[in-house]
Design a protein around this motif. Structure first.
Motif, short mmCIF file in Angstrom:
data_model
loop_
_atom_site.label_atom_id
_atom_site.label_comp_id
_atom_site.label_asym_id
_atom_site.label_seq_id
_atom_site.Cartn_x
_atom_site.Cartn_y
_atom_site.Cartn_z
N ASN A 178 2.18 -10.17 -1.14
CA ASN A 178 1.03 -9.43 -1.66
C ASN A 178 0.01 -10.31 -2.36
O ASN A 178 -0.96 -9.81 -2.93
CB ASN A 178 1.51 -8.32 -2.60
N ASN A 232 -0.14 -0.73 8.62
CA ASN A 232 -0.65 -1.04 7.29
C ASN A 232 -1.80 -2.03 7.29
O ASN A 232 -2.63 -2.03 6.39
CB ASN A 232 0.49 -1.58 6.40
N LEU A 291 7.99 5.21 -2.00
CA LEU A 291 6.84 5.35 -2.88
C LEU A 291 7.32 5.89 -4.22
O LEU A 291 8.20 6.73 -4.28
CB LEU A 291 5.82 6.31 -2.26
N THR A 329 2.05 -4.69 -6.40
CA THR A 329 0.78 -5.27 -5.98
C THR A 329 -0.23 -5.11 -7.10
O THR A 329 -0.01 -4.35 -8.05
CB THR A 329 0.27 -4.57 -4.70
N ASP A 380 -3.22 -3.95 -6.32
CA ASP A 380 -3.99 -2.79 -5.89
C ASP A 380 -3.49 -2.35 -4.52
O ASP A 380 -3.51 -3.14 -3.57
CB ASP A 380 -5.48 -3.16 -5.82
N LYS A 381 -3.06 -1.11 -4.40
CA LYS A 381 -2.51 -0.61 -3.13
C LYS A 381 -3.52 -0.60 -1.99
O LYS A 381 -3.13 -0.54 -0.82
CB LYS A 381 -1.96 0.81 -3.32
N THR A 382 -4.80 -0.63 -2.33
CA THR A 382 -5.82 -0.56 -1.28
C THR A 382 -6.16 -1.93 -0.70
O THR A 382 -6.98 -2.02 0.22
CB THR A 382 -7.11 0.09 -1.83
N ASP A 387 2.15 -5.05 3.06
CA ASP A 387 3.08 -4.44 2.10
C ASP A 387 2.43 -3.73 0.92
O ASP A 387 3.12 -3.10 0.12
CB ASP A 387 4.03 -5.51 1.55
N HIS A 388 1.12 -3.82 0.79
CA HIS A 388 0.45 -3.27 -0.39
C HIS A 388 0.66 -1.76 -0.52
O HIS A 388 0.91 -1.24 -1.62
CB HIS A 388 -1.05 -3.57 -0.35
N LYS A 389 0.58 -1.04 0.58
CA LYS A 389 0.63 0.42 0.51
C LYS A 389 1.97 0.94 0.01
O LYS A 389 2.04 2.01 -0.58
CB LYS A 389 0.31 1.02 1.89
N SER A 409 3.84 -0.52 -2.23
CA SER A 409 4.13 -1.25 -3.47
C SER A 409 3.65 -0.46 -4.69
O SER A 409 2.81 0.43 -4.58
CB SER A 409 3.44 -2.62 -3.45
N GLU A 415 1.67 -0.24 -8.26
CA GLU A 415 0.58 -0.88 -8.99
C GLU A 415 1.08 -1.25 -10.39
O GLU A 415 2.15 -0.80 -10.81
CB GLU A 415 -0.64 0.03 -9.03
#
Length: 333
Positions: free
Chosen positions: A14, A61, A208, A229, A231-233, A238-240, A242, A244
């Motif tokens: 990330n 993703n 999630l 992460t 920021d999920k955006t 893998d950010h989505k 993860s 915040e």
């Protein structure tokens, strides 16, 4: 590792190939109060063929059509970067970890870390498992996509290569990003624990939210691993799936609260309860005037608060006994 849950904040990839972002992830992990922050180390040429396809979740993703090789090359950090990250973690008072994805990177990491994490993808990689065991350091083994028989083979391989059972921690995991609740199967963690007496277990979470890893701790997980992460955006595979920064902190707080709540296991009154016993519990009380020498019968008695008289557990003992003194109505025996 100590008696508390060892919490690994999984930075993974990330950082998007940027050491500056990687350091910011270290800052977030340290601020959240986790035990370790973990990355992934590889040389793309040693890890994957040039035409290997990305996993479905990676395509979804990233919204990019590229090969695994192209994606991994873009996300790759250098060995110098990892040496710098190790030093940075030291200044932040947090344990540095990174998962090697091939043997050369494993040998490099042997100079940087005291605990090795083996990813689920290497569960069946016998030569790699032997190589990791040769460092004679504690191993945390993820078991996503695995059958129990494959877990057994991996454990035996590590042991045959010189590791003691108490050097191995096995993490249940589901390799899907994000993992749906119906695919978590937390009880599999207990199956692993029961199948290999003496081994410690934990959970690597890709759901999630924070509920499932907290539940895993309540079920006995000694290690928790969770992606996070900035920021999920952000763009990346893998950010989505993860957490915040604020969510990571909430997870750590919840886990530490659960650890305290689990207690010792002894069923005894707490100090606070001791003072409440006389207030909340009841005693045997005279329901009418009782004279000394009278034979006590049930119609002479009732049970009322407070609880600092004779306990109702002695009801049968009191019935048929002889009053040793006079009692007024409402007086505790």
């Amino acid at each position: 590792m100590n008696n508390n849950t060892f919490i690994i904040a999984e930075a993974g990839v990330n950082h998007n190939g940027d050491i500056g972002l990687a350091k910011k992830l270290v800052d977030v992990a340290a601020d959240a109060g986790v035990n370790a922050v973990k990355f992934q180390t590889w040389k793309t040429e040693l890890l994957v063929t040039k035409d290997a396809k990305m996993a479905d979740y990676q395509v979804e993703n990233t919204q990019q059509e590229e090969t695994q090789y192209e994606m991994l090359k873009r996300l790759e950090l250098s060995y110098n970067d990892f040496s710098e990250l190790k030093l940075y973690c030291d200044t932040k008072g947090i344990t540095f970890m990174s998962t090697p994805d091939e043997e050369q990177s494993a040998s490099f990491l042997d100079g940087l870390q005291e605990i090795f994490k083996i990813g689920s993808g290497e569960l069946t990689n016998t030569p790699f498992l032997r190589h990791i065991a040769s460092f004679n350091k504690p191993v945390i083994l993820s078991t996503g996509m695995g059958y129990l028989s494959e877990v057994e083979h991996a454990i035996m391989t590590l042991q045959d290569a010189g590791l003691a059972l108490n050097q191995i921690t096995v993490l249940h995991a589901t390799t899907d990003y994000p993992t749906a609740s119906e695919d978590v199967n937390l009880r599999a963690m207990l199956t692993i624990e029961n199948a290999f007496p003496g081994i410690e277990v934990g959970y690597s979470d890709h759901t999630l939210g924070i509920e499932v890893p907290v539940a895993a701790v309540a079920m006995g997980a000694k290690v928790i691993e969770k992606h996070f992460t900035l920021d999920k955006t952000m763009e990346g595979p893998d950010h989505k799936a993860s957490l915040e920064p604020s969510e990571l902190k909430q997870m750590v707080e919840a886990i530490r609260n659960i650890e305290v709540a689990l207690g010792t296991g002894w069923k005894v009154p707490t100090p606070t309860e001791q003072s409440n016993r006389s207030v909340v519990r009841k005693s045997i009380v005279a329901a009418k005037v009782i004279s000394a020498g009278e034979l006590i019968t049930a119609d002479m008695l009732e049970i009322k608060r407070p609880g600092n008289g004779i306990s109702p557990t002695r009801w049968d003992e009191v019935l048929g006994s002889v009053a040793k003194k006079d009692y007024r109505i409402g007086e505790l025996l």
